[in-house]
Design a protein around this motif. Structure first.
Motif, mmCIF file in Angstrom:
data_model
loop_
_atom_site.group_PDB
_atom_site.id
_atom_site.type_symbol
_atom_site.label_atom_id
_atom_site.label_comp_id
_atom_site.label_asym_id
_atom_site.label_seq_id
_atom_site.Cartn_x
_atom_site.Cartn_y
_atom_site.Cartn_z
ATOM 1 N N VAL A 48 0.837 -1.207 0.000
ATOM 2 C CA VAL A 48 0.000 0.000 0.000
ATOM 3 C C VAL A 48 0.869 1.254 0.000
ATOM 4 O O VAL A 48 1.869 1.342 0.722
ATOM 5 C CB VAL A 48 -0.944 -0.002 1.219
ATOM 6 N N LEU A 49 0.455 2.216 -0.802
ATOM 7 C CA LEU A 49 1.067 3.532 -0.830
ATOM 8 C C LEU A 49 0.226 4.496 -0.004
ATOM 9 O O LEU A 49 -0.990 4.594 -0.198
ATOM 10 C CB LEU A 49 1.147 4.040 -2.275
ATOM 11 N N GLY A 62 -3.131 4.091 -2.947
ATOM 12 C CA GLY A 62 -2.813 3.268 -4.098
ATOM 13 C C GLY A 62 -2.026 2.043 -3.684
ATOM 14 O O GLY A 62 -1.801 1.790 -2.489
ATOM 15 N N LEU A 63 -1.605 1.300 -4.678
ATOM 16 C CA LEU A 63 -0.814 0.087 -4.473
ATOM 17 C C LEU A 63 0.526 0.240 -5.179
ATOM 18 O O LEU A 63 0.692 1.115 -6.032
ATOM 19 C CB LEU A 63 -1.564 -1.133 -5.032
ATOM 20 N N TRP A 64 1.465 -0.623 -4.851
ATOM 21 C CA TRP A 64 2.752 -0.594 -5.536
ATOM 22 C C TRP A 64 3.305 -2.010 -5.622
ATOM 23 O O TRP A 64 2.928 -2.889 -4.867
ATOM 24 C CB TRP A 64 3.745 0.327 -4.830
ATOM 25 N N GLU A 93 0.476 2.410 -8.479
ATOM 26 C CA GLU A 93 -0.884 2.380 -9.040
ATOM 27 C C GLU A 93 -1.813 3.175 -8.124
ATOM 28 O O GLU A 93 -2.393 2.641 -7.175
ATOM 29 C CB GLU A 93 -1.365 0.941 -9.183
ATOM 30 N N PRO A 94 -1.985 4.469 -8.381
ATOM 31 C CA PRO A 94 -2.842 5.284 -7.506
ATOM 32 C C PRO A 94 -4.318 4.913 -7.665
ATOM 33 O O PRO A 94 -4.765 4.523 -8.750
ATOM 34 C CB PRO A 94 -2.587 6.708 -7.990
ATOM 35 N N PHE A 95 -5.067 5.051 -6.562
ATOM 36 C CA PHE A 95 -6.510 4.857 -6.632
ATOM 37 C C PHE A 95 -7.178 6.018 -7.369
ATOM 38 O O PHE A 95 -8.120 5.838 -8.127
ATOM 39 C CB PHE A 95 -7.107 4.767 -5.225
#
Length: 368
Positions: free
Chosen positions: A308-309, A317-319, A329-331
């Motif tokens: 999680v970012l 987002g995720l990474w 990968e931003p939400f």
């Protein structure tokens, strides 16, 4: 049951709760603290996989290098075992020998679910035999299961292994858990590995204070979620004269240490790259202080947690590391300033954790 606070208790909004929690979690600014002390302050790090505790500390500590956690683990000052929520955590040696007894009641409840596979099994004898086996030499779970099955051939093999894990504090011995090393999961008891006996379980009151120091302000239900325990209200009530009380936006009563940091809600929160299963996102019943309702469920899929970012203190987002790139990968759309800050923090994380590998930093799209 969730308890509503007295109407006179001050209200802490979501951003106030967010900043307070980040401060306790060493995520508002990196701490000048060694890895072993940080593991103790955070009351352990979730560690189903080997690497997440290292990324967790890289996000929290100034000047951290993976060897800073590998060294105390190799020296048996830190170890990996099942504690809260029946999951593997990285703990200090002291916590291995005290927190596990505290959560033993939860391990007993877990074992009850396997009772049909343990018909005719003397659990006290099983614990004695399993201890003898793993203290003679570390065993894999398969080896332990096979040895126990020889004693109880009619029992369910998985239930026998679960019984050993629930009745005994089994640590994963090194090299498992060391950065850059590999090794099968082999087990022995915490007492044998650490060279000293288990200590009496701490009073729940002591652990309440430690939990609030690392995760507060928090409700009784929040701590019960973190610990995987029930019936903790009595401990909070005993401590009430020593604690500050607040309300969240829904009126739920929150407890806190009077002198713990509660920063201004507008305090800047730099981006942080958190590993899968980071305790920050698992240790409250109400996670809206960290995850907006619109993003609820986006950090998990079935039993798999994603990396999680955090942006502005919230899950944004995720990474992942894919081939030659750190993929973010931003939400939602990030501002130019936020993207620049994310790139800067990503570069810092890569320099810390992967100094010998060249990675690009790219932005992608979360696949729902």
């Amino acid at each position: 049951m969730t308890t509503k606070a007295a109407p006179t208790a001050p209200v802490l909004g979501l951003r106030a709760l967010n900043r307070a929690t980040l401060a306790r979690q060493l995520l508002l600014r990196r701490a000048a603290m060694d890895a072993e002390a940080a593991v103790g302050h955070l009351v352990g790090l979730q560690a189903q996989n080997v690497k997440p505790p290292y990324y967790a500390l890289a996000a929290r500590l100034d000047g951290f290098a993976p060897e800073d956690l590998s060294a105390p683990m190799a020296d048996r000052r830190v170890a990996r075992l099942v504690t809260m929520r029946s999951t593997i955590h990285t703990h200090t040696a002291d916590d291995c020998l005290t927190l596990r007894p505290l959560v033993q009641a939860a391990r007993d409840r877990e074992l009850h679910a396997f009772r049909h596979g343990l018909t005719g099994v003397d659990l006290d004898r099983l614990a004695v035999l399993a201890r003898e086996l793993v203290e003679a030499e570390p065993r894999t779970m398969g080896q332990l299961r096979e040895a126990l099955l020889a004693e109880w051939p009619d029992a369910d093999p998985q239930a026998l292994a679960v019984a050993a894990r629930c009745r005994l504090p089994l640590v994963q011995v090194t090299p498992r858990g060391l950065w850059g090393r590999s090794g099968r999961v082999t087990l022995t008891t915490a007492e044998h590995w650490l060279g000293r006996p288990a200590r009496p379980a701490p009073a729940p009151d002591d652990t309440v204070l430690r939990y609030l120091a690392a995760f507060g302000p928090a409700s009784v239900k929040d701590m019960q979620t973190w610990a995987g325990l029930t019936r903790l209200r009595d401990a909070f009530e005993r401590l009430r004269p020593r604690l500050a009380t607040f309300r969240d936006p829904n009126g739920t009563e929150l407890f806190d240490l009077p002198d713990a940091p509660r920063p201004d809600p507008d305090t800047p929160a730099p981006p942080r790259f958190l590993p899968e299963f980071d305790n920050l996102l698992l240790s409250h019943a109400d996670r809206t202080r960290l995850v907006a309702p619109a993003h609820k469920g986006r950090t998990w899929r079935k039993n798999q947690a994603y990396r999680v970012l955090l942006v502005d203190g919230f899950a944004a987002g995720l990474w992942k590391l894919a081939d030659d790139a750190l993929v973010v990968e931003p939400f939602d759309a990030l501002t130019r300033e936020q993207r620049n800050e994310v790139v800067e923090e990503g570069g810092r994380m890569l320099a810390t954790m992967h100094a010998d590998t060249a990675y690009d930093i790219r932005f992608g799209t979360v696949r729902d």
